[in-house]
Design a protein around this motif. Structure first.
Motif, PDB file in Angstrom:
ATOM      1  N   GLU A   1      46.965  62.919   9.812  1.00  0.00           N
ATOM      2  CA  GLU A   1      46.132  61.730   9.610  1.00  0.00           C
ATOM      3  C   GLU A   1      45.020  62.049   8.629  1.00  0.00           C
ATOM      4  O   GLU A   1      44.794  63.212   8.278  1.00  0.00           O
ATOM      5  CB  GLU A   1      45.539  61.253  10.940  1.00  0.00           C
ATOM      6  CG  GLU A   1      44.742  62.308  11.663  1.00  0.00           C
ATOM      7  CD  GLU A   1      44.310  61.865  13.065  1.00  0.00           C
ATOM      8  OE1 GLU A   1      43.463  62.553  13.653  1.00  0.00           O
ATOM      9  OE2 GLU A   1      44.824  60.845  13.551  1.00  0.00           O
ATOM     10  N   GLY A   2      44.324  60.997   8.174  1.00  0.00           N
ATOM     11  CA  GLY A   2      43.285  61.188   7.176  1.00  0.00           C
ATOM     12  C   GLY A   2      43.902  61.432   5.810  1.00  0.00           C
ATOM     13  O   GLY A   2      45.051  61.071   5.543  1.00  0.00           O
ATOM     14  N   LYS A   3      43.157  62.060   4.935  1.00  0.00           N
ATOM     15  CA  LYS A   3      43.641  62.392   3.601  1.00  0.00           C
ATOM     16  C   LYS A   3      44.502  63.648   3.689  1.00  0.00           C
ATOM     17  O   LYS A   3      43.989  64.760   3.783  1.00  0.00           O
ATOM     18  CB  LYS A   3      42.457  62.605   2.655  1.00  0.00           C
ATOM     19  CG  LYS A   3      42.847  62.728   1.191  1.00  0.00           C
ATOM     20  CD  LYS A   3      41.616  62.827   0.313  1.00  0.00           C
ATOM     21  CE  LYS A   3      41.995  62.960  -1.158  1.00  0.00           C
ATOM     22  NZ  LYS A   3      40.779  63.068  -2.024  1.00  0.00           N
ATOM     23  N   ILE A   4      45.819  63.460   3.700  1.00  0.00           N
ATOM     24  CA  ILE A   4      46.748  64.561   3.922  1.00  0.00           C
ATOM     25  C   ILE A   4      46.572  65.647   2.859  1.00  0.00           C
ATOM     26  O   ILE A   4      46.497  65.366   1.661  1.00  0.00           O
ATOM     27  CB  ILE A   4      48.212  64.060   3.904  1.00  0.00           C
ATOM     28  CG1 ILE A   4      48.394  62.923   4.914  1.00  0.00           C
ATOM     29  CG2 ILE A   4      49.177  65.201   4.205  1.00  0.00           C
ATOM     30  CD1 ILE A   4      48.036  63.281   6.329  1.00  0.00           C
ATOM     31  N   GLY A   5      46.490  66.880   3.321  1.00  0.00           N
ATOM     32  CA  GLY A   5      46.308  68.013   2.423  1.00  0.00           C
ATOM     33  C   GLY A   5      44.858  68.350   2.143  1.00  0.00           C
ATOM     34  O   GLY A   5      44.576  69.404   1.565  1.00  0.00           O
ATOM     35  N   TYR A   6      43.957  67.473   2.549  1.00  0.00           N
ATOM     36  CA  TYR A   6      42.530  67.703   2.319  1.00  0.00           C
ATOM     37  C   TYR A   6      41.992  68.607   3.424  1.00  0.00           C
ATOM     38  O   TYR A   6      42.417  68.511   4.590  1.00  0.00           O
ATOM     39  CB  TYR A   6      41.792  66.367   2.337  1.00  0.00           C
ATOM     40  CG  TYR A   6      40.399  66.407   1.773  1.00  0.00           C
ATOM     41  CD1 TYR A   6      40.176  66.376   0.393  1.00  0.00           C
ATOM     42  CD2 TYR A   6      39.288  66.472   2.611  1.00  0.00           C
ATOM     43  CE1 TYR A   6      38.898  66.398  -0.126  1.00  0.00           C
ATOM     44  CE2 TYR A   6      38.001  66.490   2.098  1.00  0.00           C
ATOM     45  CZ  TYR A   6      37.817  66.461   0.726  1.00  0.00           C
ATOM     46  OH  TYR A   6      36.541  66.498   0.218  1.00  0.00           O
ATOM     47  N   PRO A   7      41.077  69.526   3.128  1.00  0.00           N
ATOM     48  CA  PRO A   7      40.564  70.440   4.175  1.00  0.00           C
ATOM     49  C   PRO A   7      39.841  69.692   5.286  1.00  0.00           C
ATOM     50  O   PRO A   7      39.173  68.685   5.041  1.00  0.00           O
ATOM     51  CB  PRO A   7      39.612  71.357   3.400  1.00  0.00           C
ATOM     52  CG  PRO A   7      39.252  70.611   2.163  1.00  0.00           C
ATOM     53  CD  PRO A   7      40.463  69.808   1.806  1.00  0.00           C
ATOM     54  N   LEU A   8      40.001  70.180   6.507  1.00  0.00           N
ATOM     55  CA  LEU A   8      39.324  69.580   7.643  1.00  0.00           C
ATOM     56  C   LEU A   8      37.811  69.613   7.429  1.00  0.00           C
ATOM     57  O   LEU A   8      37.273  70.575   6.882  1.00  0.00           O
ATOM     58  CB  LEU A   8      39.655  70.341   8.929  1.00  0.00           C
ATOM     59  CG  LEU A   8      41.105  70.299   9.435  1.00  0.00           C
ATOM     60  CD1 LEU A   8      41.203  71.035  10.773  1.00  0.00           C
ATOM     61  CD2 LEU A   8      41.595  68.872   9.583  1.00  0.00           C
ATOM     62  N   ASN A   9      37.137  68.568   7.879  1.00  0.00           N
ATOM     63  CA  ASN A   9      35.680  68.525   7.764  1.00  0.00           C
ATOM     64  C   ASN A   9      35.043  68.581   9.148  1.00  0.00           C
ATOM     65  O   ASN A   9      35.717  68.603  10.180  1.00  0.00           O
ATOM     66  CB  ASN A   9      35.226  67.284   6.987  1.00  0.00           C
ATOM     67  CG  ASN A   9      35.761  65.999   7.612  1.00  0.00           C
ATOM     68  OD1 ASN A   9      35.978  65.930   8.826  1.00  0.00           O
ATOM     69  ND2 ASN A   9      35.972  64.983   6.798  1.00  0.00           N
ATOM     70  N   TYR A  10      33.716  68.596   9.160  1.00  0.00           N
ATOM     71  CA  TYR A  10      32.988  68.752  10.425  1.00  0.00           C
ATOM     72  C   TYR A  10      33.251  67.598  11.391  1.00  0.00           C
ATOM     73  O   TYR A  10      33.362  67.818  12.601  1.00  0.00           O
ATOM     74  CB  TYR A  10      31.480  68.859  10.144  1.00  0.00           C
ATOM     75  CG  TYR A  10      31.071  70.127   9.446  1.00  0.00           C
ATOM     76  CD1 TYR A  10      30.982  71.335  10.142  1.00  0.00           C
ATOM     77  CD2 TYR A  10      30.752  70.142   8.086  1.00  0.00           C
ATOM     78  CE1 TYR A  10      30.602  72.505   9.507  1.00  0.00           C
ATOM     79  CE2 TYR A  10      30.367  71.315   7.443  1.00  0.00           C
ATOM     80  CZ  TYR A  10      30.294  72.494   8.153  1.00  0.00           C
ATOM     81  OH  TYR A  10      29.926  73.651   7.516  1.00  0.00           O
ATOM     82  N   SER A  11      33.344  66.391  10.884  1.00  0.00           N
ATOM     83  CA  SER A  11      33.543  65.243  11.771  1.00  0.00           C
ATOM     84  C   SER A  11      34.895  65.316  12.477  1.00  0.00           C
ATOM     85  O   SER A  11      35.010  64.930  13.646  1.00  0.00           O
ATOM     86  CB  SER A  11      33.425  63.936  10.976  1.00  0.00           C
ATOM     87  OG  SER A  11      34.411  63.868   9.954  1.00  0.00           O
ATOM     88  N   THR A  12      35.926  65.814  11.799  1.00  0.00           N
ATOM     89  CA  THR A  12      37.236  65.978  12.426  1.00  0.00           C
ATOM     90  C   THR A  12      37.171  66.998  13.555  1.00  0.00           C
ATOM     91  O   THR A  12      37.775  66.818  14.620  1.00  0.00           O
ATOM     92  CB  THR A  12      38.281  66.419  11.382  1.00  0.00           C
ATOM     93  OG1 THR A  12      38.314  65.477  10.313  1.00  0.00           O
ATOM     94  CG2 THR A  12      39.666  66.511  12.004  1.00  0.00           C
ATOM     95  N   ILE A  13      36.443  68.079  13.335  1.00  0.00           N
ATOM     96  CA  ILE A  13      36.295  69.105  14.370  1.00  0.00           C
ATOM     97  C   ILE A  13      35.508  68.557  15.557  1.00  0.00           C
ATOM     98  O   ILE A  13      35.823  68.838  16.717  1.00  0.00           O
ATOM     99  CB  ILE A  13      35.593  70.352  13.789  1.00  0.00           C
ATOM    100  CG1 ILE A  13      36.442  70.955  12.669  1.00  0.00           C
ATOM    101  CG2 ILE A  13      35.339  71.385  14.889  1.00  0.00           C
ATOM    102  CD1 ILE A  13      37.849  71.351  13.075  1.00  0.00           C
ATOM    103  N   GLN A  14      34.477  67.766  15.269  1.00  0.00           N
ATOM    104  CA  GLN A  14      33.712  67.161  16.358  1.00  0.00           C
ATOM    105  C   GLN A  14      34.595  66.263  17.215  1.00  0.00           C
ATOM    106  O   GLN A  14      34.496  66.271  18.446  1.00  0.00           O
ATOM    107  CB  GLN A  14      32.537  66.372  15.778  1.00  0.00           C
ATOM    108  CG  GLN A  14      31.447  67.240  15.179  1.00  0.00           C
ATOM    109  CD  GLN A  14      30.404  66.436  14.421  1.00  0.00           C
ATOM    110  OE1 GLN A  14      30.558  65.222  14.217  1.00  0.00           O
ATOM    111  NE2 GLN A  14      29.330  67.086  13.998  1.00  0.00           N
ATOM    112  N   ALA A  15      35.473  65.503  16.567  1.00  0.00           N
ATOM    113  CA  ALA A  15      36.397  64.636  17.303  1.00  0.00           C
ATOM    114  C   ALA A  15      37.359  65.466  18.148  1.00  0.00           C
ATOM    115  O   ALA A  15      37.669  65.100  19.294  1.00  0.00           O
ATOM    116  CB  ALA A  15      37.173  63.757  16.321  1.00  0.00           C
ATOM    117  N   LEU A  16      37.849  66.582  17.599  1.00  0.00           N
ATOM    118  CA  LEU A  16      38.754  67.458  18.341  1.00  0.00           C
ATOM    119  C   LEU A  16      38.072  67.999  19.593  1.00  0.00           C
ATOM    120  O   LEU A  16      38.661  67.966  20.695  1.00  0.00           O
ATOM    121  CB  LEU A  16      39.210  68.612  17.450  1.00  0.00           C
ATOM    122  CG  LEU A  16      39.925  69.780  18.152  1.00  0.00           C
ATOM    123  CD1 LEU A  16      41.231  69.304  18.779  1.00  0.00           C
ATOM    124  CD2 LEU A  16      40.166  70.933  17.180  1.00  0.00           C
TER     125      LEU A  16
END
Length: 366
Positions: free
Chosen positions: A274-289
């Motif tokens: 999901e998100g921009k495929i191939g783009y590095p994970l950002n802080y907000s994605t980690i917070q959601a995880l």
């Protein structure tokens, strides 16, 4: 007033500014934040400083003070303003402080640094918020301590006494629960990586494939300022962390089974589903995880708690403090000592039990 995120022209870099009630730049803050940016402070640090200075400017507005004419007494009033549950209301009875002592001390430090900068460039005469005193005793004495012990150090006058708190850590059972709650190999690898290495989340998000030396079971921490996800390693020096074969096997499993073959990316942790495929994970994605992990497992979960857990496990295993310092990437061993050498009641109980067992084995009469 508000803190506004902006993207620099012709660049992927972002920074922050403070706008007043008329949506105009607060120029003294803008100048200071630009100075921090030139010192290569991370966007997260600049964001935090911007929020603290925004609050300070609101205090100045409410108190009808000019920022260039503030004195030590005004800063003391700022502390009271921060501690009140609602700065607009004066309570007759004592109320619980709105902010922790550590938070207020951090804000004061930012404000004093702000005035130090403007004093150096001639915008103000500064605030006499410091005193000089001889170095107090420290737990760690450097090799050349005897040379510096007679020198004076600069100490801030306004500083609240902070209650000592043990860093929060996970038990082995909680670590296993969080690992098993991961639904993707990528996420499981990230959690295991944080636990086994103690690296900061910014360091993990900035990892590239070239930093992984699977043949030697090593990971290099390389400071980079051009990460597309604004991840920062914080440390300014490259260093190496040794890891287990099991962690490298999990890395190989992630690359083989989940990492897309048709995506040409240098980054280790990327968006795959999901998100921009191939783009590095950002802080907000980690917070959601980690919010999901907290909900699924029923315990507080954050990346930094793995760093505390790893450091605590190393110290309890008997590893020398200098080795722990290098592994965590601390610039000073004093930081490692002050943060992690706190004993819990269980630590004391176990140490005493070991002492009793040794005396029994030696045949010493109790």
């Amino acid at each position: 007033m508000k803190v506004q995120r902006i993207r620099l022209p012709n660049s992927e870099k972002v920074t922050w500014v403070v706008l007043d009630d008329n949506n105009r730049f607060v120029e003294p803050i803008k100048s200071y934040l630009k100075y921090l940016e030139s010192l290569q402070r991370s966007p997260n640090t600049i964001h935090s400083y911007a929020n603290h200075l925004k609050l300070y400017w609101e205090f100045l507005r409410d108190s009808e003070l000019d920022w260039t004419e503030v004195n030590l007494e005004n800063l003391a009033d700022f502390i009271s303003w921060l501690r009140r549950p609602d700065p607009r209301v004066i309570f007759i009875h004592e109320q619980e402080s709105r902010r922790l002592e550590s938070t207020i001390n951090t804000m004061l430090s930012v404000v004093c640094s702000f005035y130090d900068y403007h004093e150096r460039i001639g915008n103000t005469e500064g605030i006499d918020a410091y005193k000089n005193q001889f170095q107090l005793g420290k737990k760690y004495k450097s090799f050349l301590h005897h040379i510096n012990k007679g020198k004076e150090t600069r100490t801030r006058l306004l500083k609240l006494k902070q209650p000592k708190k043990l860093p929060k850590t996970y038990t082995l059972e909680q670590t296993e629960q969080l690992t098993q709650a991961c639904k993707r190999i990528r996420d499981k690898f990230l959690v295991c990586l944080l636990h086994e290495t103690g690296m900061r989340i910014g360091q993990a998000l900035g990892l590239r494939h070239e930093d992984i030396r699977s043949w030697d079971n090593e990971i290099q921490i390389v400071p980079r300022d051009d990460n597309a996800n604004s991840a920062r390693a914080k440390t300014r020096e490259t260093y190496t962390i040794h890891v287990s074969k099991q962690l490298m096997s999990l890395y190989s499993e992630y690359i083989t089974l989940e990492y897309p073959e048709d995506i040409d990316s240098d980054y280790l942790f990327i968006n795959i589903w999901e998100g921009k495929i191939g783009y590095p994970l950002n802080y907000s994605t980690i917070q959601a995880l980690f919010r999901r992990l907290s909900r699924d497992v029923g315990i507080e979960a954050s990346p930094h708690m793995f760093r505390h857990t790893h450091a605590t496990e190393l110290i309890r295993s008997g590893m020398e403090m200098s080795y722990v310092q290098k592994r965590l990437g601390h610039a000073s061993i004093q930081t490692t000592i002050d943060t992690y050498t706190h004993l819990t009641l269980n630590d004391l109980k176990e140490a005493y039990q070991s002492y009793l067992e040794e005396r029994l084995n030696d045949g010493t009469k109790l």
